[in-house]
Scaffold this active site. Structure first.
Site, short mmCIF file in Angstrom:
data_model
loop_
_atom_site.label_atom_id
_atom_site.label_comp_id
_atom_site.label_asym_id
_atom_site.label_seq_id
_atom_site.Cartn_x
_atom_site.Cartn_y
_atom_site.Cartn_z
N LYS A 90 11.65 51.94 24.13
CA LYS A 90 11.56 51.00 23.01
C LYS A 90 12.50 51.33 21.85
O LYS A 90 12.93 50.43 21.12
CB LYS A 90 10.12 50.92 22.51
CG LYS A 90 9.21 50.19 23.50
CD LYS A 90 8.00 49.63 22.81
CE LYS A 90 7.25 48.67 23.71
NZ LYS A 90 6.58 49.39 24.82
N GLU A 112 5.44 43.64 15.16
CA GLU A 112 4.10 43.57 15.74
C GLU A 112 3.95 44.76 16.66
O GLU A 112 4.95 45.32 17.13
CB GLU A 112 3.95 42.28 16.55
CG GLU A 112 4.47 42.35 18.00
CD GLU A 112 5.97 42.57 18.15
OE1 GLU A 112 6.71 42.30 17.19
OE2 GLU A 112 6.40 43.05 19.23
N SER A 379 9.71 54.01 32.38
CA SER A 379 9.94 53.48 31.04
C SER A 379 9.43 54.38 29.93
O SER A 379 9.93 54.34 28.81
CB SER A 379 9.32 52.09 30.91
OG SER A 379 7.97 52.11 31.32
C1 LIG Z 1 5.95 48.72 25.87
C2 LIG Z 1 6.14 49.40 27.13
C3 LIG Z 1 6.37 48.71 28.34
C4 LIG Z 1 6.36 47.20 28.43
O1 LIG Z 1 7.34 46.57 27.68
P1 LIG Z 1 8.62 45.90 28.34
O2 LIG Z 1 9.20 45.12 27.22
O3 LIG Z 1 8.18 45.04 29.46
O4 LIG Z 1 9.51 46.99 28.79
C5 LIG Z 1 6.59 49.43 29.49
N1 LIG Z 1 6.57 50.78 29.49
C6 LIG Z 1 6.35 51.49 28.35
C7 LIG Z 1 6.34 52.97 28.43
C8 LIG Z 1 6.12 50.84 27.15
O5 LIG Z 1 5.90 51.55 26.04
#
Ligand SMILES: *Cc1c(COP(=O)(O)O)cnc(C)c1O
Length: 397
Positions: A90, A112, A379
């Site tokens: 992020k 948000e 992610s």
């Molecule tokens: C917020 C988040 C997501 C989901 O958000 P996307 O915009 O779909 O990437 C996925 N993995 C993690 C670790 C997150 O913090």
């Protein structure tokens, strides 16, 4: 221009656009007219790339997961976004947007947040850039994600609990938009995913595209070829998946897979967050996409064990890529994700975010050949999810 990229009106096929109140039009037009000019400016890129390197900690590793490779009969690589500062992808987007906001002369940021991860990323870059930061968060989420609330406060952000609706992400988003409406001159709204009115989905995808840019050069170095056969990511709003797919969408040799959170399964939409499977075409937060709604068109509250995937919409790019068959979307249940998280932890020593575990959980569902190259984007890291893991796996007192 690729057949998969956004058109000049801000649509991917029939999805996207900017469905916004008149009062916001000036802000959105200002963004739309300037974002490409600013992003492509060499000075902007110099600052952005430098901070991605020195502050976010990029490039993040592309790790060959030996034991997982043996188990699944393919060459499996993990793109380690969990190693980014603040623990997830992020920050790539939050950093890009705040640099852009500064170029537009803004002095105040609103955002948000649901699970609090985007709130923390935004509060972090606001501290870095010395900008005022207000984060809107549903009251239920404030209670559920208190550690992240305290992180944001320590970073200097004002966290506003939202008491309307179900008091979750959708309600926090509505409040952030309302604030932006009232403060159009000095305020920029940093959206946390590849959602929202045009140009946000494309802008966020561009900031996250550093993920696939790095995969290309790292794969080339490690395997002699700059593309994988299979590319896997999880989808909430779709930003990490958009970044993972970005430089590969036009290469049809690369199969793209997206994991949606199916929660307890697909039978009951109230116990699922599988928007692409279960959603209907509608408008949410400024764009036309697939949306979880009831018979009357009311947005329903989705469910997933993962706080970052229970968004009732999905970015327009992903609605489109799924519709035209460019991506294969697999629903992953809570149990499947938790099993995958434990397996990755035990086999590779990496505790993933529960969101990321949804991507890993696609591995047993796919067929690979021995020499296939598979890249899975991790992610984020699992520290924030330790309570959930501890309860689910009975890790003890
Ligand atoms: C917020 C988040 C997501 C989901 O958000 P996307 O915009 O779909 O990437 C996925 N993995 C993690 C670790 C997150 O913090």
């Amino acid at each position: 221009m690729s057949k998969y990229s956004i058109d000049e009106n801000g649509y991917y096929g029939q999805f996207g656009g900017a469905y916004i109140p008149e009062i916001l039009r000036k802000n959105v037009v200002e963004l739309k007219e300037n974002y490409l000019k600013i992003i492509n400016d060499p000075d902007f890129q110099k600052t952005f790339q430098q901070l991605l390197h020195d502050y976010v900690g990029r490039p993040t590793a592309l790790y060959y997961a030996g034991r997982m490779s043996e188990k699944y009969g393919a060459k499996i690589y993990l793109k380690r976004e969990d190693l980014c500062h603040t623990g997830a992808h992020k920050l790539n987007n939050a950093l890009g947007q705040i640099l852009l906001a500064r170029r537009l002369g803004k002095t105040r940021i609103v955002a948000e947040t649901g699970a609090g991860q985007h709130g923390v990323a935004t509060a972090t870059v606001c501290a870095l850039m010395n900008m005022e930061c207000v984060v809107y968060m549903g009251e239920t989420d404030v209670k559920r994600q208190f550690l992240n609330v305290q992180r944001m406060r320590m970073l200097g952000a004002k966290v506003v609990p939202v008491t309307s609706g179900n008091k979750t992400l959708k309600d926090g988003t509505n409040e952030a938009i309302r604030d932006w409406c009232c403060n159009p001159k000095n305020t920029h709204y940093i959206i946390g995913s590849a959602v929202g009115p045009d140009p946000y989905p494309d802008m966020v995808a561009r900031f996250q595209s550093v993920i696939s840019k790095e995969i290309k050069s790292q794969l080339l170095e490690q395997t002699g070829r700059d593309y994988p056969d299979h590319l896997l990511a999880c989808i909430g709003g779709g930003s990490n998946a958009a970044g993972t797919f970005y430089h590969y969408v036009d290469n049809e040799d690369v199969k793209l897979y997206a994991a949606e959170a199916a929660g307890l399964g697909l039978d009951d939409p109230k116990k699922s967050a599988a928007t692409i499977q279960l959603g209907r075409e509608g408008i949410l937060h400024g764009s036309r996409s697939l949306v979880m709604m009831d018979e009357d068109g009311q947005i329903t509250e989705p469910y997933s064990i993962s706080a970052g995937l229970d968004y009732p919409g999905v970015g327009p790019m992903h609605a489109f890529l799924a519709k035209v068959g460019r991506t294969t979307v697999l629903p992953i249940t809570d149990d499947e994700a938790m099993t995958a998280a434990l397996e990755l932890t035990k086999m590779e020593g990496i505790i993933p975010a529960i969101e990321s575990a949804h991507a890993v959980a696609m591995l047993p569902k796919l067929k690979f050949k021995k020499d296939d190259i598979v890249v899975v984007t991790i992610s984020g890291r699992g520290d924030k999810d330790m309570n959930t893991y501890a309860n689910y796996f009975n890790l003890g007192e």
